[in-house]
Design a protein around this motif. Structure first.
Motif, short mmCIF file in Angstrom:
data_model
loop_
_atom_site.label_atom_id
_atom_site.label_comp_id
_atom_site.label_asym_id
_atom_site.label_seq_id
_atom_site.Cartn_x
_atom_site.Cartn_y
_atom_site.Cartn_z
N ASN A 1 0.72 -1.23 -0.09
CA ASN A 1 -0.07 -0.05 0.13
C ASN A 1 1.01 1.32 -0.11
O ASN A 1 1.80 1.25 0.70
CB ASN A 1 -0.98 -0.01 1.23
CG ASN A 1 -1.60 -1.20 1.15
OD1 ASN A 1 -1.61 -1.96 2.35
ND2 ASN A 1 -2.78 -1.44 0.34
N ILE A 2 0.51 2.06 -0.82
CA ILE A 2 1.22 3.51 -0.98
C ILE A 2 0.36 4.52 -0.16
O ILE A 2 -0.60 4.84 -0.85
CB ILE A 2 1.83 3.68 -2.33
CG1 ILE A 2 2.49 2.69 -2.93
CG2 ILE A 2 2.37 5.20 -2.53
CD1 ILE A 2 2.76 2.94 -4.27
N MET A 3 1.00 5.15 0.94
CA MET A 3 0.20 6.18 1.66
C MET A 3 0.91 7.46 1.29
O MET A 3 2.10 7.73 1.79
CB MET A 3 0.29 5.76 3.02
CG MET A 3 -0.83 4.67 3.29
SD MET A 3 -0.80 4.16 5.21
CE MET A 3 0.47 2.72 4.77
N PRO A 4 0.33 8.41 0.51
CA PRO A 4 1.14 9.63 0.05
C PRO A 4 1.05 10.66 1.18
O PRO A 4 0.17 10.50 2.20
CB PRO A 4 0.26 10.07 -1.08
CG PRO A 4 -1.15 9.59 -0.67
CD PRO A 4 -0.91 8.20 -0.02
N LYS A 5 1.85 11.66 1.15
CA LYS A 5 1.83 12.94 1.89
C LYS A 5 2.00 12.72 3.56
O LYS A 5 1.18 13.36 4.01
CB LYS A 5 0.82 13.90 1.74
CG LYS A 5 0.72 14.11 0.05
CD LYS A 5 -0.26 14.91 -0.19
CE LYS A 5 -0.58 15.32 -1.79
NZ LYS A 5 -1.45 16.03 -2.26
N ILE A 6 2.73 11.96 3.93
CA ILE A 6 3.12 11.84 5.44
C ILE A 6 4.17 12.85 5.45
O ILE A 6 4.93 13.16 4.94
CB ILE A 6 3.60 10.51 5.98
CG1 ILE A 6 4.57 10.20 5.41
CG2 ILE A 6 2.27 9.34 5.86
CD1 ILE A 6 5.32 8.70 5.93
N ILE A 7 4.17 13.26 7.04
CA ILE A 7 5.13 14.34 7.26
C ILE A 7 6.24 13.40 8.47
O ILE A 7 5.48 13.11 9.28
CB ILE A 7 4.53 15.63 8.03
CG1 ILE A 7 3.69 16.22 7.02
CG2 ILE A 7 5.54 16.51 8.67
CD1 ILE A 7 4.39 16.79 5.94
N SER A 8 7.36 13.54 7.99
CA SER A 8 8.45 12.73 8.86
C SER A 8 9.09 14.02 9.78
O SER A 8 9.62 14.71 9.02
CB SER A 8 9.38 11.89 8.36
OG SER A 8 8.50 10.83 7.57
N VAL A 9 9.14 13.86 10.83
CA VAL A 9 10.32 14.96 11.68
C VAL A 9 11.20 13.87 12.41
O VAL A 9 10.69 12.80 13.06
CB VAL A 9 9.42 15.27 12.91
CG1 VAL A 9 10.25 16.31 13.81
CG2 VAL A 9 8.10 16.30 12.13
N TYR A 10 12.41 14.12 12.32
CA TYR A 10 13.42 13.26 12.97
C TYR A 10 14.86 13.88 12.91
O TYR A 10 14.82 15.11 12.49
CB TYR A 10 13.64 12.08 11.75
CG TYR A 10 13.98 12.60 10.28
CD1 TYR A 10 15.14 12.77 9.97
CD2 TYR A 10 13.04 13.10 9.43
CE1 TYR A 10 15.64 13.03 8.77
CE2 TYR A 10 13.26 13.34 8.11
CZ TYR A 10 14.74 13.61 7.64
OH TYR A 10 15.03 13.83 6.68
N GLU A 11 15.69 13.32 13.57
CA GLU A 11 17.00 13.90 13.84
C GLU A 11 17.80 13.25 12.82
O GLU A 11 17.88 11.98 12.62
CB GLU A 11 17.53 13.77 15.29
CG GLU A 11 18.85 14.32 15.46
CD GLU A 11 19.45 14.24 16.91
OE1 GLU A 11 20.62 14.26 17.16
OE2 GLU A 11 18.65 14.13 17.83
N TRP A 12 18.49 14.03 12.20
CA TRP A 12 19.84 13.52 11.22
C TRP A 12 20.80 14.50 11.21
O TRP A 12 20.79 15.65 10.94
CB TRP A 12 19.10 13.71 9.66
CG TRP A 12 20.00 12.84 8.77
CD1 TRP A 12 20.72 13.80 7.70
CD2 TRP A 12 20.34 11.46 8.55
NE1 TRP A 12 21.58 12.96 7.02
CE2 TRP A 12 21.38 11.59 7.42
CE3 TRP A 12 20.22 10.45 9.29
CZ2 TRP A 12 22.05 10.49 6.99
CZ3 TRP A 12 20.80 9.42 8.87
CH2 TRP A 12 21.82 9.36 7.79
N GLN A 13 22.02 13.84 11.45
CA GLN A 13 23.40 14.63 11.67
C GLN A 13 23.33 15.60 12.40
O GLN A 13 23.66 16.69 12.21
CB GLN A 13 23.89 14.90 10.07
CG GLN A 13 24.02 13.85 9.12
CD GLN A 13 24.52 13.89 7.98
OE1 GLN A 13 24.62 14.98 7.33
NE2 GLN A 13 25.10 12.90 7.28
N GLY A 14 22.74 15.44 13.64
CA GLY A 14 22.59 16.53 14.71
C GLY A 14 21.47 17.74 14.56
O GLY A 14 21.55 18.58 15.23
#
Length: 150
Positions: free
Chosen positions: A78-91
């Motif tokens: 299943n392909i679920m479009p338009k999610i928002i991801s908040v994450y830490e990357w390289q500080g």
């Protein structure tokens, strides 16, 4: 010749009762067979998994999904479009719009699925996580097994 209206009425009621009985028998038989089929199938918890992969856009999501299904690494994506991801990357805290894949497969295929995603995904660190399926609709779980070979 005289018509006996009481006899004609009784005959109509009798015919209607027979027709309704046959129809009810057919309906109940079908429902009963389906219920028996579902109840008689056993499922071993953890045989199947739902895996999740995030993608940067629809194009990547569709290409990965199609490849996963074509290579028999999953029965369905299943392909679920338009999610928002908040994450830490390289500080730094990042926020991106992404597309989420929900992948139904055999648990025994998760490693091969993860390898396929790593080899074909544009992210440096691709998300591939899976959760074991404890229960589900037996015919659907059987379909996964039939579609994804061991």
């Amino acid at each position: 010749m005289r018509l006996d209206f009481a006899a004609v009425g009784s005959l109509k009621i009798f015919c209607l009762t027979v027709v309704l009985s046959v129809l009810m028998f057919l309906v109940l038989r079908r429902v009963g067979l389906r219920a028996f089929s579902m109840a008689s199938e056993t499922y071993s918890s953890g045989t199947h998994s739902a895996a999740f992969v995030t993608c940067p856009n629809d194009t990547v999501a569709k290409e990965l999904a199609r490849g996963i299904v074509e290579k028999k690494l999953a029965a369905c994506v299943n392909i679920m479009p338009k999610i928002i991801s908040v994450y830490e990357w390289q500080g730094k805290i990042e926020e991106d719009s992404e597309v989420l894949l929900m992948i139904k497969t055999r648990s025994s295929k998760v490693s091969a699925l993860a390898e396929y995603v790593r080899s074909n995904h544009p992210y440096e660190v691709a998300e591939v996580i899976s959760l074991s399926i404890d229960q589900g609709n037996p015919p659907y779980l059987k379909w996964i097994s039939d579609t994804v070979p061991e």
